[in-house]
Design an enzyme around this catalytic site. Structure first.
Site, PDB file in Angstrom:
ATOM      1  N   TYR A 113      62.964  14.973  93.200  1.00 18.36           N
ATOM      2  CA  TYR A 113      63.091  13.392  92.743  1.00 18.36           C
ATOM      3  C   TYR A 113      61.694  12.869  91.900  1.00 18.36           C
ATOM      4  O   TYR A 113      61.927  12.025  91.286  1.00 18.36           O
ATOM      5  CB  TYR A 113      63.698  12.491  93.783  1.00 18.36           C
ATOM      6  CG  TYR A 113      65.193  12.713  94.431  1.00 18.36           C
ATOM      7  CD1 TYR A 113      65.854  13.830  93.844  1.00 18.36           C
ATOM      8  CD2 TYR A 113      65.528  11.932  95.268  1.00 18.36           C
ATOM      9  CE1 TYR A 113      67.063  14.057  94.348  1.00 18.36           C
ATOM     10  CE2 TYR A 113      66.632  12.117  95.907  1.00 18.36           C
ATOM     11  CZ  TYR A 113      67.367  13.404  95.439  1.00 18.36           C
ATOM     12  OH  TYR A 113      68.725  13.665  96.139  1.00 18.36           O
ATOM     13  N   LYS A 144      63.553  16.280 100.964  1.00 20.61           N
ATOM     14  CA  LYS A 144      64.237  17.700 100.762  1.00 20.61           C
ATOM     15  C   LYS A 144      63.409  18.824 100.040  1.00 20.61           C
ATOM     16  O   LYS A 144      62.492  18.284  99.320  1.00 20.61           O
ATOM     17  CB  LYS A 144      65.470  17.642  99.981  1.00 20.61           C
ATOM     18  CG  LYS A 144      66.261  16.292 100.331  1.00 20.61           C
ATOM     19  CD  LYS A 144      67.569  16.103  99.399  1.00 20.61           C
ATOM     20  CE  LYS A 144      68.254  14.593  99.819  1.00 20.61           C
ATOM     21  NZ  LYS A 144      67.853  13.842  98.953  1.00 20.61           N
ATOM     22  N   HIS A 192      67.517  21.404 100.224  1.00 20.34           N
ATOM     23  CA  HIS A 192      68.187  20.776  99.221  1.00 20.34           C
ATOM     24  C   HIS A 192      69.532  21.267  98.605  1.00 20.34           C
ATOM     25  O   HIS A 192      70.419  20.522  98.361  1.00 20.34           O
ATOM     26  CB  HIS A 192      67.220  20.208  97.758  1.00 20.34           C
ATOM     27  CG  HIS A 192      67.679  19.059  97.069  1.00 20.34           C
ATOM     28  ND1 HIS A 192      66.775  18.370  96.511  1.00 20.34           N
ATOM     29  CD2 HIS A 192      68.704  18.451  96.772  1.00 20.34           C
ATOM     30  CE1 HIS A 192      67.443  17.427  95.839  1.00 20.34           C
ATOM     31  NE2 HIS A 192      68.532  17.482  96.188  1.00 20.34           N
ATOM     32  N   ASP A 205      65.956   7.765 101.414  1.00 18.42           N
ATOM     33  CA  ASP A 205      66.276   9.126 101.054  1.00 18.42           C
ATOM     34  C   ASP A 205      65.471   9.672  99.678  1.00 18.42           C
ATOM     35  O   ASP A 205      65.626   8.781  98.859  1.00 18.42           O
ATOM     36  CB  ASP A 205      67.801   9.186 100.927  1.00 18.42           C
ATOM     37  CG  ASP A 205      68.168  10.840 100.395  1.00 18.42           C
ATOM     38  OD1 ASP A 205      68.356  11.680 101.317  1.00 18.42           O
ATOM     39  OD2 ASP A 205      68.314  11.030  99.278  1.00 18.42           O
TER      40      ASP A 205
HETATM   41  N1  NAP Z   1      71.387  15.860  98.148  1.00 19.84           N
HETATM   42  C1  NAP Z   1      71.865  15.853  96.847  1.00 19.84           C
HETATM   43  O1  NAP Z   1      71.840  16.963  96.209  1.00 19.84           O
HETATM   44  C2  NAP Z   1      72.011  14.699  96.226  1.00 19.84           C
HETATM   45  C3  NAP Z   1      72.557  14.560  95.049  1.00 19.84           C
HETATM   46  C4  NAP Z   1      72.607  13.264  94.225  1.00 19.84           C
HETATM   47  C5  NAP Z   1      72.363  12.124  94.918  1.00 19.84           C
HETATM   48  N2  NAP Z   1      71.437  12.314  96.159  1.00 19.84           N
HETATM   49  C6  NAP Z   1      71.183  10.948  96.771  1.00 19.84           C
HETATM   50  O2  NAP Z   1      71.868  10.049  96.892  1.00 19.84           O
HETATM   51  C7  NAP Z   1      71.404   8.852  96.256  1.00 19.84           C
HETATM   52  C8  NAP Z   1      72.591   7.976  95.650  1.00 19.84           C
HETATM   53  O3  NAP Z   1      73.353   8.772  94.969  1.00 19.84           O
HETATM   54  P1  NAP Z   1      73.887   8.266  93.532  1.00 19.84           P
HETATM   55  O4  NAP Z   1      72.716   7.503  93.022  1.00 19.84           O
HETATM   56  O5  NAP Z   1      74.420   9.348  92.639  1.00 19.84           O
HETATM   57  O6  NAP Z   1      75.141   7.559  93.829  1.00 19.84           O
HETATM   58  P2  NAP Z   1      75.446   5.783  94.165  1.00 19.84           P
HETATM   59  O7  NAP Z   1      74.386   5.088  95.021  1.00 19.84           O
HETATM   60  O8  NAP Z   1      76.884   6.170  94.474  1.00 19.84           O
HETATM   61  O9  NAP Z   1      75.507   5.205  92.707  1.00 19.84           O
HETATM   62  C9  NAP Z   1      74.350   4.798  91.909  1.00 19.84           C
HETATM   63  C10 NAP Z   1      74.671   4.040  90.753  1.00 19.84           C
HETATM   64  O10 NAP Z   1      75.739   2.766  91.164  1.00 19.84           O
HETATM   65  C11 NAP Z   1      74.978   1.544  91.006  1.00 19.84           C
HETATM   66  N3  NAP Z   1      75.273   0.798  92.103  1.00 19.84           N
HETATM   67  C12 NAP Z   1      74.975   1.050  93.227  1.00 19.84           C
HETATM   68  N4  NAP Z   1      75.452  -0.199  94.131  1.00 19.84           N
HETATM   69  C13 NAP Z   1      76.441  -0.702  93.087  1.00 19.84           C
HETATM   70  C14 NAP Z   1      77.051  -1.903  93.578  1.00 19.84           C
HETATM   71  N5  NAP Z   1      77.334  -2.269  94.902  1.00 19.84           N
HETATM   72  N6  NAP Z   1      77.841  -2.122  92.487  1.00 19.84           N
HETATM   73  C15 NAP Z   1      77.791  -1.624  91.369  1.00 19.84           C
HETATM   74  N7  NAP Z   1      77.061  -0.574  91.092  1.00 19.84           N
HETATM   75  C16 NAP Z   1      76.337  -0.089  91.811  1.00 19.84           C
HETATM   76  C17 NAP Z   1      73.651   1.878  90.801  1.00 19.84           C
HETATM   77  O11 NAP Z   1      73.106   0.958  89.704  1.00 19.84           O
HETATM   78  P3  NAP Z   1      71.886   0.048  89.858  1.00 19.84           P
HETATM   79  O12 NAP Z   1      70.582   0.702  90.469  1.00 19.84           O
HETATM   80  O13 NAP Z   1      71.589  -0.561  88.533  1.00 19.84           O
HETATM   81  O14 NAP Z   1      72.574  -0.920  91.013  1.00 19.84           O
HETATM   82  C18 NAP Z   1      73.503   3.260  90.105  1.00 19.84           C
HETATM   83  O15 NAP Z   1      73.829   3.361  88.751  1.00 19.84           O
HETATM   84  C19 NAP Z   1      70.334   9.265  95.338  1.00 19.84           C
HETATM   85  O16 NAP Z   1      69.626   8.214  94.872  1.00 19.84           O
HETATM   86  C20 NAP Z   1      69.795  10.314  95.998  1.00 19.84           C
HETATM   87  O17 NAP Z   1      68.893   9.875  97.086  1.00 19.84           O
HETATM   88  C21 NAP Z   1      71.557  13.418  96.704  1.00 19.84           C
END
Ligand code: NAP
Length: 315
Positions: A52, A77, A108, A47
């Site tokens: 980004y 997006k 987006h 994704d």
């Molecule tokens: N459509 C939208 O508007 C929108 C908005 C926000 C996000 N997104 C997409 O969704 C993706 C994920 O969102 P997000 O980054 O906010 O949330 P997430 O994946 O729930 O959280 C990421 C954070 O959690 C840590 N992490 C991941 N797996 C872990 C585990 N098993 N144990 C402990 N920590 C863990 C990561 O650190 P480490 O890297 O150090 O593991 C990072 O700091 C984004 O990268 C993007 O592609 C889309």
């Protein structure tokens, strides 16, 4: 890996790796190395988004992996300030990624932002986001339908929409969105929206799917992790898959990337315990001091306010 069948006919791997790494160019550039470890670990859905700045890193990782393009599912997006130049914006995204097509192209955000020197977030004098109120997402969707017909994207969808904005979109849409990507985790279960999407054949993908440390440290999640001998994150991700949604998690760490691929089967009663954690609480995208999210009120977005204990008591 489990997949979701989309309305467009495409098959979308349920678990995706996200690539939002903030705005620092160095962080964005180095993303290709950990995106590559994810592909090697078995991720087949990546994704990204024009906003980004990681489309190039995704393309580089894909190339380095040697995995045939047809075996991968790449989502990107359309940025909110490119809604009047969808075709051009998509061509730019394809060029950055070095790809011929994207599997999924999402609007987006429902907001439309003024196009000014290609700035991704132009601001008014008062610091608010410069919104363009002279066109709306219905206009954008018409252009999305055209790029779908061009074959440069295999499916189209939306992100950060609600029942309210989806109903508005459907008034003029000829093609139904195949996917809705939204913030979704045990503290924000979005039951009504999921039901609405189910009835309308729209696949839902969760972002911020882990619910971060706050959900990982929730006593119910911790207790279930002990019970199943897995990590709290694996409990949360297994709950998403049990609900029939896809999910995106971002991790730069090879062992956490692997951890996030291993979901388990939760028993019904345990899934219900996680359902009960819903507070309608946003952990990723929060309102500003004016109660707005990128210039729109919750009402305009069609988002529900958080359920506080005080509000619950009044019910
Ligand atoms: N459509 C939208 O508007 C929108 C908005 C926000 C996000 N997104 C997409 O969704 C993706 C994920 O969102 P997000 O980054 O906010 O949330 P997430 O994946 O729930 O959280 C990421 C954070 O959690 C840590 N992490 C991941 N797996 C872990 C585990 N098993 N144990 C402990 N920590 C863990 C990561 O650190 P480490 O890297 O150090 O593991 C990072 O700091 C984004 O990268 C993007 O592609 C889309």
């Amino acid at each position: 890996m489990k997949s979701l069948q989309l309305k467009s006919g495409a098959s979308m791997p349920c678990i995706a790796l996200g690539s939002w790494v903030g705005t620092h160019p160095k962080e964005r550039a180095k993303a290709s190395s950990w995106l590559l470890t994810a592909l090697e670990a078995g991720y087949r859905h990546i994704d990204t988004a024009a906003l980004y700045g990681t489309e190039g890193a995704v393309g580089e990782a894909v190339k380095l992996s040697g995995i045939p393009r047809k075996d991968l599912f790449i989502t990107t997006k359309l940025p909110w300030h490119h809604t009047r130049r969808v075709r051009e914006s998509l061509d730019e995204s394809l060029k950055r990624a070095g790809l011929d097509y994207f599997d999924l192209y999402l609007i987006h955000w429902p907001q439309v932002v003024v196009y000014e020197n290609d700035h991704p977030a132009p601001l008014n004098a008062d610091g608010s986001l410069m919104l363009d109120e002279t066109c709306d997402f219905n206009d954008t969707w018409k252009e999305m339908e055209k790029v779908l017909a061009s074959g440069k994207v295999r499916s189209i969808g939306v992100s950060n929409f609600s029942i309210k904005t989806l109903e508005q979109l459907l008034k003029t849409a000829k093609v139904m969105p195949a996917v809705l990507q939204i913030e979704l985790h045990p503290y924000l279960a979005q039951n009504e929206l999921l039901q609405w999407c189910k009835e309308n054949g729209i696949a839902v993908v969760a972002y911020a799917a882990t619910g971060y440390a706050v959900v990982r440290e929730d006593p119910t999640v911790v207790a279930l992790a002990k019970k199943y001998n897995v990590t709290p994150t694996q409990i949360v991700l297994s709950w998403h898959i049990r609900r029939g949604t896809g999910l995106v998690t971002k991790s730069e760490n090879a062992s956490r990337q692997e951890e996030n691929l291993k979901v388990i089967k939760l028993h019904e009663g345990d899934a219900r315990r996680i359902d009960a954690l819903d507070k309608n609480r946003r952990l990723c995208i929060k309102p500003d001091k004016q109660g707005k999210v990128f210039g729109w009120t919750f009402d305009r977005l069609g988002w529900q306010e958080e359920r506080t204990p005080q509000a619950e008591a009044k019910l």
